[in-house]
Motif scaffolding. Structure first.
Motif, PDB file in Angstrom:
ATOM      1  N   GLU A 149      -7.320  -2.002  -1.734  1.00 16.88           N
ATOM      2  CA  GLU A 149      -6.289  -2.041  -1.147  1.00 16.88           C
ATOM      3  C   GLU A 149      -6.356  -0.704  -0.003  1.00 16.88           C
ATOM      4  O   GLU A 149      -5.808  -0.955   1.026  1.00 16.88           O
ATOM      5  CB  GLU A 149      -5.013  -1.583  -2.142  1.00 16.88           C
ATOM      6  N   LYS A 150      -7.153   0.184  -0.452  1.00 15.78           N
ATOM      7  CA  LYS A 150      -7.370   1.305   0.822  1.00 15.78           C
ATOM      8  C   LYS A 150      -8.262   0.574   1.790  1.00 15.78           C
ATOM      9  O   LYS A 150      -7.704   0.808   3.116  1.00 15.78           O
ATOM     10  CB  LYS A 150      -8.047   2.201  -0.055  1.00 15.78           C
TER      11      LYS A 150
ATOM     12  N   PHE B 213       0.920  -1.026  -0.029  1.00 16.07           N
ATOM     13  CA  PHE B 213      -0.009  -0.006  -0.097  1.00 16.07           C
ATOM     14  C   PHE B 213       0.961   1.242  -0.072  1.00 16.07           C
ATOM     15  O   PHE B 213       0.733   2.027  -0.725  1.00 16.07           O
ATOM     16  CB  PHE B 213      -0.833  -0.073   1.089  1.00 16.07           C
ATOM     17  N   GLU B 214       1.919   1.225   0.773  1.00 14.65           N
ATOM     18  CA  GLU B 214       2.618   2.421   0.903  1.00 14.65           C
ATOM     19  C   GLU B 214       3.594   2.518  -0.258  1.00 14.65           C
ATOM     20  O   GLU B 214       3.516   3.793  -0.924  1.00 14.65           O
ATOM     21  CB  GLU B 214       3.854   2.274   2.254  1.00 14.65           C
TER      22      GLU B 214
ATOM     23  N   ALA C  64      -3.093   5.308 -12.654  1.00  9.22           N
ATOM     24  CA  ALA C  64      -3.556   3.956 -12.714  1.00  9.22           C
ATOM     25  C   ALA C  64      -2.719   3.085 -11.846  1.00  9.22           C
ATOM     26  O   ALA C  64      -3.147   1.705 -11.455  1.00  9.22           O
ATOM     27  CB  ALA C  64      -3.314   3.218 -14.225  1.00  9.22           C
ATOM     28  N   GLN C  65      -1.520   3.390 -11.370  1.00  7.19           N
ATOM     29  CA  GLN C  65      -0.767   2.591 -10.540  1.00  7.19           C
ATOM     30  C   GLN C  65      -1.093   2.756  -8.738  1.00  7.19           C
ATOM     31  O   GLN C  65      -0.730   2.046  -8.078  1.00  7.19           O
ATOM     32  CB  GLN C  65       0.657   2.686 -10.828  1.00  7.19           C
TER      33      GLN C  65
ATOM     34  N   GLY D 246      -7.226   0.304   5.948  1.00  7.56           N
ATOM     35  CA  GLY D 246      -8.116   0.973   7.050  1.00  7.56           C
ATOM     36  C   GLY D 246      -8.365   2.249   6.408  1.00  7.56           C
ATOM     37  O   GLY D 246      -8.929   3.203   7.391  1.00  7.56           O
ATOM     38  N   ASN D 247      -8.479   2.551   5.112  1.00  8.28           N
ATOM     39  CA  ASN D 247      -8.788   3.722   4.514  1.00  8.28           C
ATOM     40  C   ASN D 247      -8.479   4.857   5.129  1.00  8.28           C
ATOM     41  O   ASN D 247      -9.008   5.949   5.486  1.00  8.28           O
ATOM     42  CB  ASN D 247     -10.525   3.841   4.392  1.00  8.28           C
ATOM     43  N   PRO D 248      -7.057   5.099   4.992  1.00 10.51           N
ATOM     44  CA  PRO D 248      -6.487   6.269   5.750  1.00 10.51           C
ATOM     45  C   PRO D 248      -6.535   7.367   4.941  1.00 10.51           C
ATOM     46  O   PRO D 248      -6.842   7.402   3.507  1.00 10.51           O
ATOM     47  CB  PRO D 248      -5.172   5.908   5.606  1.00 10.51           C
TER      48      PRO D 248
END
Length: 445
Positions: A423-424, A384-385, A416-417, A428-430
């Motif tokens: 994934e969000k 994610f990061e 697009a990447q 935890g939908n930060p």
């Protein structure tokens, strides 16, 4: 006895003086003058019947008789010398194939008149005459050209200036190699002196062009002038104003010959600055430093010069120059960014790109965005990061686009990447994410 001797001396002196003063009228000079007059009359008769050969023959006889009278008589005066000048002129008009020999005769006679201090022929004519004989005497012509230039009673004209400078060039051409350096130095000095005369006396523009053309015959390249600079610097005038004129003249020549990259040019500029730390000298030095790539010192000198500006025009000149330097600095910084990027040093390219401003800011930001994209998969402790790096890349590319750069389809490709909705959610939908590689935080959209 003593009184008798004195009386005899006085009588003898009167007798000698009487013979001397009457030589042309009653003495040995009377017959040659009479014969000269007869020859002149005969020559005029020959002219009247178009007998050119006969006229030339009689004029030659007249000249011979008058020269004989001059040799015999110490009292040969200006009036009689003018008769010789007249008959020489008559012969020059008719016997053109021998005109150089007649100029030899005329020049020799004028020198004899000089010895008697009765010569009234103008200096510029005397100079020209010396160049028309069988063996042109350029050195004597030079002397009389200089006299003519220094005359206050005669109006300076274009022909005199041109002929004087051409004669110096011909002297230079004929000189030995040992003497050429001094003559080259003189030609440079005279060029600027005569150029000033062209302005002061409002001479034709063509005369200035003529002077420049002649000078360029000996100063064809940097190699022709650079060796002379040290000679000039060792002989600078003590007067400050004259010293400034000399140095500025030399700078002008080097600039005209495109010698500004030479050490001699740098020395001249430093010399100018030492003589007079003025607006003009600071401006020239700052331009040189800028040209050499020393942009920091150049900007400092430009700012010092700006403080000496006397009007808005001078201030604008400085501001324009500072802008040029800043653009040059930006170009240098951008080229560094580009070289680092092309060499694969993406982190270094990114750091350098973020410091670019001005004209190349947009292109630098474009590269910065691409650097982030290139390193995205290796920056971050989680998938994610790592994907959030693309948010940063997109932000940079949008800034680049706003600054005028053409980013093509990079924004769409990087967007697009970015993390997907799943994934969000898994993360935890930060609302934001810190990026450890870049030291920034981005909004998660």
């Amino acid at each position: 006895m003593k009184q008798s001797l004195i009386f005899c001396f006085i009588v003898l002196s009167i007798s000698i003086f009487g013979q001397t003063s009457n030589c042309l009228s009653n003495g040995d000079g009377k017959k040659p003058i009479y014969d000269a007059q007869k020859a002149k009359k005969a020559a005029l008769t020959m002219d009247s019947i178009n007998d050119s050969k006969g006229a030339i023959s009689e004029y030659k006889r007249e000249l011979e008789f008058r020269l004989k009278a001059e040799k015999i008589c110490p009292d040969f005066d200006l009036k009689n010398y003018r008769q010789i000048q007249r008959v020489i002129t008559d012969l020059m008009k008719r016997d053109t194939s021998n005109i150089k020999f007649y100029f030899d005769t005329l020049n020799a006679m004028l020198e004899r008149m000089d010895a008697k201090s009765i010569n009234d022929v103008k200096n510029n004519i005397r100079a020209a005459n010396y160049l028309k004989g069988t063996n042109p005497n350029r050195d004597k012509a030079d002397i009389f050209y200089q006299k003519a230039l220094n005359e206050t009673s005669t109006k300076l004209d274009d022909e005199l200036v041109q002929n004087y400078y051409l004669n110096i060039y011909n002297i230079y051409n004929d000189a030995s190699e040992d003497n050429k350096s001094a003559l080259k130095e003189r030609m440079i000095i005279e060029y600027f002196s005569l150029s000033k005369l062209c302005v002061d006396k409002a001479l034709r523009e063509g005369t200035q062009t003529y002077l420049t053309t002649i000078l360029n015959l000996i100063l064809k390249s940097c190699e022709d002038i650079l060796p002379e600079i040290s000679v000039f610097l060792n002989k600078l005038p003590s007067n400050k104003d004259q010293k400034l004129i000399t140095v500025n003249n030399l700078i002008s020549i080097l600039e005209d010959k495109d010698c500004t990259s030479s050490n001699e040019y740098v020395i001249l500029i430093d010399t100018l600055l030492n003589i007079d730390r003025s607006y003009k000298s600071l401006l020239v030095k700052a331009k040189l430093l800028s040209f050499k790539g020393n942009t920091t010192d150049a900007v400092n000198l430009f700012k010092e010069a700006r403080g000496m500006a006397k009007n808005d025009a001078e201030k604008k000149t400085i501001e324009d120059e500072i802008s040029k330097v800043q653009e040059r600095i930006a170009a240098q910084e951008y080229n560094k960014v580009l070289n680092l990027f092309n060499g694969g040093s993406y982190k270094s390219a990114y750091n350098a790109a973020m410091g670019v401003s001005g004209k190349y800011k947009g292109e630098a930001l474009k590269i910065a965005g691409q650097c982030v994209g290139q390193l995205a998969n290796g920056c971050g402790s989680s998938t994610f990061e790592r994907k959030c790096n693309y948010y940063h890349a997109v932000n940079l590319l949008q800034q680049a686009q706003n600054a005028g750069a053409n980013v093509g389809g990079l924004i769409g490709a990087y967007r697009a990447q970015c993390p997907t909705a799943d994934e969000k959610f898994d993360a935890g939908n930060p609302s934001s994410q810190s990026l450890s590689c870049w030291g920034v935080s981005v909004q998660v959209k």
